[in-house]
Design a protein around this motif. Structure first.
Motif, PDB file in Angstrom:
ATOM      1  N   ARG A   1      31.173   7.574  42.055  1.00 43.59           N
ATOM      2  CA  ARG A   1      32.468   7.976  41.497  1.00 43.59           C
ATOM      3  C   ARG A   1      32.552   9.507  41.523  1.00 43.59           C
ATOM      4  O   ARG A   1      31.802  10.196  40.837  1.00 43.59           O
ATOM      5  CB  ARG A   1      32.605   7.471  40.071  1.00 43.59           C
ATOM      6  N   MET A   2      33.478  10.021  42.337  1.00 44.65           N
ATOM      7  CA  MET A   2      33.600  11.462  42.540  1.00 44.65           C
ATOM      8  C   MET A   2      34.390  12.108  41.390  1.00 44.65           C
ATOM      9  O   MET A   2      35.168  11.438  40.701  1.00 44.65           O
ATOM     10  CB  MET A   2      34.292  11.752  43.879  1.00 44.65           C
ATOM     11  N   PRO A   3      34.241  13.441  41.163  1.00 47.39           N
ATOM     12  CA  PRO A   3      34.946  14.115  40.063  1.00 47.39           C
ATOM     13  C   PRO A   3      36.459  14.023  40.159  1.00 47.39           C
ATOM     14  O   PRO A   3      37.151  14.110  39.140  1.00 47.39           O
ATOM     15  CB  PRO A   3      34.470  15.572  40.191  1.00 47.39           C
ATOM     16  N   ASP A   4      37.035  13.830  41.379  1.00 51.45           N
ATOM     17  CA  ASP A   4      38.486  13.752  41.524  1.00 51.45           C
ATOM     18  C   ASP A   4      39.017  12.331  41.353  1.00 51.45           C
ATOM     19  O   ASP A   4      40.200  12.075  41.558  1.00 51.45           O
ATOM     20  CB  ASP A   4      38.919  14.314  42.881  1.00 51.45           C
TER      21      ASP A   4
ATOM     22  N   GLU B   1      33.985  18.526  50.744  1.00 51.16           N
ATOM     23  CA  GLU B   1      34.403  19.459  51.792  1.00 51.16           C
ATOM     24  C   GLU B   1      35.601  20.300  51.363  1.00 51.16           C
ATOM     25  O   GLU B   1      35.785  21.426  51.833  1.00 51.16           O
ATOM     26  CB  GLU B   1      34.728  18.676  53.065  1.00 51.16           C
ATOM     27  N   SER B   2      36.421  19.761  50.455  1.00 49.96           N
ATOM     28  CA  SER B   2      37.581  20.524  49.992  1.00 49.96           C
ATOM     29  C   SER B   2      37.250  21.400  48.789  1.00 49.96           C
ATOM     30  O   SER B   2      37.813  22.481  48.629  1.00 49.96           O
ATOM     31  CB  SER B   2      38.728  19.578  49.644  1.00 49.96           C
ATOM     32  N   CYS B   3      36.322  20.961  47.934  1.00 48.31           N
ATOM     33  CA  CYS B   3      36.021  21.696  46.698  1.00 48.31           C
ATOM     34  C   CYS B   3      34.855  22.670  46.838  1.00 48.31           C
ATOM     35  O   CYS B   3      34.712  23.579  46.026  1.00 48.31           O
ATOM     36  CB  CYS B   3      35.717  20.712  45.568  1.00 48.31           C
ATOM     37  N   LEU B   4      33.975  22.442  47.850  1.00 46.75           N
ATOM     38  CA  LEU B   4      32.798  23.291  48.044  1.00 46.75           C
ATOM     39  C   LEU B   4      32.002  23.453  46.745  1.00 46.75           C
ATOM     40  O   LEU B   4      31.862  24.562  46.206  1.00 46.75           O
ATOM     41  CB  LEU B   4      33.208  24.670  48.579  1.00 46.75           C
ATOM     42  N   PRO B   5      31.476  22.354  46.189  1.00 45.98           N
ATOM     43  CA  PRO B   5      30.729  22.441  44.926  1.00 45.98           C
ATOM     44  C   PRO B   5      29.464  23.288  45.067  1.00 45.98           C
ATOM     45  O   PRO B   5      28.861  23.346  46.128  1.00 45.98           O
ATOM     46  CB  PRO B   5      30.400  20.978  44.625  1.00 45.98           C
ATOM     47  N   TRP B   6      29.108  23.979  43.981  1.00 45.17           N
ATOM     48  CA  TRP B   6      27.878  24.792  43.965  1.00 45.17           C
ATOM     49  C   TRP B   6      26.639  23.884  44.028  1.00 45.17           C
ATOM     50  O   TRP B   6      25.584  24.283  44.470  1.00 45.17           O
ATOM     51  CB  TRP B   6      27.860  25.630  42.693  1.00 45.17           C
ATOM     52  N   GLY B   7      26.828  22.629  43.580  1.00 49.21           N
ATOM     53  CA  GLY B   7      25.784  21.608  43.581  1.00 49.21           C
ATOM     54  C   GLY B   7      26.337  20.364  42.900  1.00 49.21           C
ATOM     55  O   GLY B   7      27.472  20.367  42.398  1.00 49.21           O
TER      56      GLY B   7
ATOM     57  N   GLU C   1      30.089  17.812  39.174  1.00 52.60           N
ATOM     58  CA  GLU C   1      30.037  19.075  39.949  1.00 52.60           C
ATOM     59  C   GLU C   1      29.310  20.158  39.158  1.00 52.60           C
ATOM     60  O   GLU C   1      29.556  20.365  37.966  1.00 52.60           O
ATOM     61  CB  GLU C   1      31.455  19.548  40.273  1.00 52.60           C
ATOM     62  N   GLU C   2      28.405  20.871  39.823  1.00 57.32           N
ATOM     63  CA  GLU C   2      27.744  22.042  39.223  1.00 57.32           C
ATOM     64  C   GLU C   2      28.665  23.249  39.404  1.00 57.32           C
ATOM     65  O   GLU C   2      29.123  23.537  40.503  1.00 57.32           O
ATOM     66  CB  GLU C   2      26.401  22.306  39.904  1.00 57.32           C
ATOM     67  N   GLN C   3      28.966  23.926  38.297  1.00 56.15           N
ATOM     68  CA  GLN C   3      29.903  25.041  38.346  1.00 56.15           C
ATOM     69  C   GLN C   3      29.279  26.273  39.016  1.00 56.15           C
ATOM     70  O   GLN C   3      28.090  26.554  38.848  1.00 56.15           O
ATOM     71  CB  GLN C   3      30.376  25.407  36.936  1.00 56.15           C
ATOM     72  N   ALA C   4      30.099  26.984  39.771  1.00 53.96           N
ATOM     73  CA  ALA C   4      29.642  28.222  40.411  1.00 53.96           C
ATOM     74  C   ALA C   4      29.437  29.307  39.357  1.00 53.96           C
ATOM     75  O   ALA C   4      30.015  29.241  38.266  1.00 53.96           O
ATOM     76  CB  ALA C   4      30.676  28.669  41.445  1.00 53.96           C
TER      77      ALA C   4
END
Length: 662
Positions: A437-440, A468-474, A505-508
């Protein structure tokens, strides 16, 4: 003029600038390829008041070129036997008594004839100038409306040179003690009336000396005008107020305002010399302050009429000095920028009935607001604001691009690491089925082999459209039931079958410094960076044609000689273009010093030595000594002038082997 010496000095300056050995000398260029005039840019120690004021001025005027001082260095025809002139060009300094006159001339003992040594290098001169400006506490004038540049000096150099004003009445006293009327009042009484004039008082004994000389048949030149010369070479001219009985020998009374203008201290030694001056033809003046105009306006008088009347009260005028002009009850200093026909003129005349007129030209005060200059400044401010906005917008775009590049680099790095740890598990085959289950809110289904690394789940998540659209930090993975955070070291088991795994998602990083560290860490050392850094080479010296420099310098040299002979600039230019050259004259060069008899007797020429062989000593030994002495003097001339051996030998032969004359 020694062209080779000038060229050597200029090349030394260029080499020092290119090598960085003189970091505060930023530029040195001949003006229009004329080596007799240089433009030099100087900076100063960052902590000095002068450099701080220059930086402030550059920021205020939005002109980075104002963070330095531009000098004009001019070489007389007798250089190196006489010192160069050094003038400030820009920016204008706050005026104060010190090494810089109101007109911009820099005065120091090194640049005065009394302190000048012909062997002094121009590097030494510029360092002395730099230090004297700092030591005097000079500061740039940061007033927005003030003119940035000093008026250009007269085309003719050394317009006050001693040789141009022969000594009159045989009067020349070196080392006279200067006193103001207030200082001398203790033993001579009230002399305040002298302050209302530009004249001097001399001991009564000197009147007898001058008139007795006339009684013996010498010509008595009237009116009596005297030249005052300070230790730093500043000069002014004035008439005699009176010969005072009781004034001690070798003392001179000078109005206090004259002393302040020339920066003469009480009891400072000066030279007083009688001279003959031509009557004034014209004068160009410049008020020191805009307050002068306000006073003129209030007086309801026309400025040229007022100036002509006021200047007529003085006995003489000298270029690069200031005189006080009385308007109502106030006094305003006015700079004498230029006078004609020579650099010093007299206004008094023996015929008191003779009325003559002279032309008064006007140079605006430095702080007089100039509409054109004000508009230029306003345009520059608007242009700068527009540029700042453009740079701000471009900077924001560049910053956003850099942040995106950092996030992209981090994302690719994390995804590649997860793929490598997945060991070929791509979520397409296996007995264990699960849902990510993705964050979006989207879901990604996958099939994995039992025993596969949890990194394979992370790789599947990082391959999703969301990633690919959000480029998560991790990403972090968490089982929903039983609730459990998954680590990279965990493995896929039967418990994962048909389970749901949440992807977080790991925040930048919040700061750009941490964000951009990714880009810095990406740069790997190269073979070049691991070795010793290459030495920084000095920039190449600009290519200059010595023939062109010689041609332009020769023209300037001959022009100066014509100007000194009394020709106008136009006449001098026309004569030079026609191929006419003035013959050498006593006025165009310094008289060669006669050497002391015991040390500098002429070396006998070879033909003369034969006549002396029979007088004393062995002839061969005497001839060897003569040749040795001749060789020593040849080398002395070479070292001083830089010419080749043949030229040095010929110059010595032409001057009876006296090295000073050669």
């Amino acid at each position: 003029l020694n062209f080779k010496r000038l060229m050597a000095e200029f090349r030394q300056m260029e080499a020092a600038i290119a090598a960085g050995s003189e970091p505060h000398i930023l530029r040195c260029e001949p003006v229009e390829d004329n080596l007799m005039e240089w433009e030099v840019d100087l900076s100063f120690a960052a902590e000095s008041a002068l450099q701080r004021s220059l930086e402030s001025l550059a920021a205020t005027m939005i002109d980075p070129k104002l963070n330095r001082v531009v000098l004009c260095v001019r070489f007389p025809v007798e250089y190196p036997m006489t010192p160069p002139e050094v003038w400030l060009r820009r920016p204008r300094m706050k005026h104060q008594s010190g090494p810089v006159s109101f007109g911009g001339r820099i005065c120091s003992m090194l640049l005065a004839s009394a302190g000048w040594l012909p062997g002094t290098s121009m590097l030494t001169v510029l360092k002395e100038v730099q230090q004297s400006l700092v030591d005097a506490g000079m500061e740039a004038n940061s007033t927005v409306t003030v003119k940035r540049e000093y008026p250009r000096a007269s085309v003719q150099l050394n317009r006050l040179q001693t040789e141009l004003f022969p000594t009159a009445n045989g009067f020349c006293k070196d080392g006279m003690t200067a006193l103001s009327p207030a200082e001398a009042g203790e033993f001579l009484g009230d002399l305040s009336r002298l302050e209302a004039t530009d004249k001097i008082c001399l001991p009564f004994a000197y009147a007898n000396e001058i008139y007795q000389r006339a009684e013996k048949g010498a010509e008595l030149e009237l009116p009596m005008v005297f030249e005052i010369k300070t230790l730093l070479g500043r000069k002014t001219h004035c008439a005699i107020f009176e010969f005072v009985d009781g004034l001690p020998d070798m003392h001179v009374l000078i109005p206090k305002w004259v002393m302040e203008d020339l920066d003469i201290q009480e009891r400072e030694p000066i030279r007083v010399r009688g001279v003959g001056l031509d009557l004034i033809h014209s004068v160009m003046v410049q008020p020191h302050s805009v307050e002068f105009y306000h006073a003129v306006r209030e007086s309801q008088r026309e400025v040229h009429e007022l100036l002509t009347e006021s200047l007529s009260r003085f006995s003489a005028l000298t270029e690069d000095t200031a005189v006080p002009i009385e308007i109502g009850s106030q006094s305003f200093d006015v700079q004498i920028v230029k006078v004609e026909p020579r650099g010093a003129v007299r206004i008094i005349d023996m015929d008191v009935q003779h009325h003559f007129e002279f032309k008064v030209e006007f140079e605006p005060a430095p702080d007089l607001e100039d509409e054109a200059a004000t508009k230029e400044y306003q345009d520059r401010v608007l242009k700068n604001l527009k540029l700042r906005r453009e740079l701000s917008e471009a900077g924001r775009e560049e910053l956003a691009e850099k942040r995106n590049a950092a996030r992209t680099e981090r994302f690719l790095e994390v995804r590649d690491r997860a793929r490598a740890a997945a060991a070929g598990e791509e979520g397409a085959e296996g007995t264990v089925e699960l849902v990510l289950r993705m964050p979006d809110g989207s879901q990604v289904k996958g099939k994995f082999s039992e025993g596969a690394s949890v990194s394979a789940l992370a790789a599947l998540a990082l391959n999703s459209k969301w990633a690919e659209s959000c480029l998560p930090w991790g990403v972090h993975l968490c089982m929903t039931f039983p609730k459990k955070a998954l680590a990279e070291t965990d493995q896929v088991t039967k418990e994962f079958h048909r389970a749901a795994v949440n992807v977080q998602e790991e925040q930048a990083p919040q700061t750009d410094e941490e964000l951009f560290r990714v880009l810095r860490d990406k740069r790997t050392p190269t073979a070049c960076s691991q070795s010793e850094p290459a030495a920084v080479e000095a920039p190449p010296l600009p290519a200059r044609s010595e023939d062109q420099l010689l041609a332009k310098t020769q023209r300037a040299f001959e022009m100066q000689r014509y100007l000194r002979a009394g020709y106008s600039v136009e006449e001098a230019s026309a004569k030079y273009d026609a191929g006419e050259i003035l013959p050498p004259t006593a006025a165009s060069r310094l008289a060669a010093p006669r050497p002391p008899v015991a040390q500098r007797q002429a070396v006998p020429a070879p033909s003369e030595s034969a006549e002396l062989q029979n007088e004393t000593g062995d002839p061969a030994e005497k001839e060897a000594r003569e040749k040795e002495e001749q060789e020593s003097r040849i080398q002395e001339v070479i070292n001083f002038t830089g010419v080749d051996r043949d030229m040095a030998e010929q110059a010595l032969k032409d001057n009876h082997w006296i090295s000073e004359m050669a």
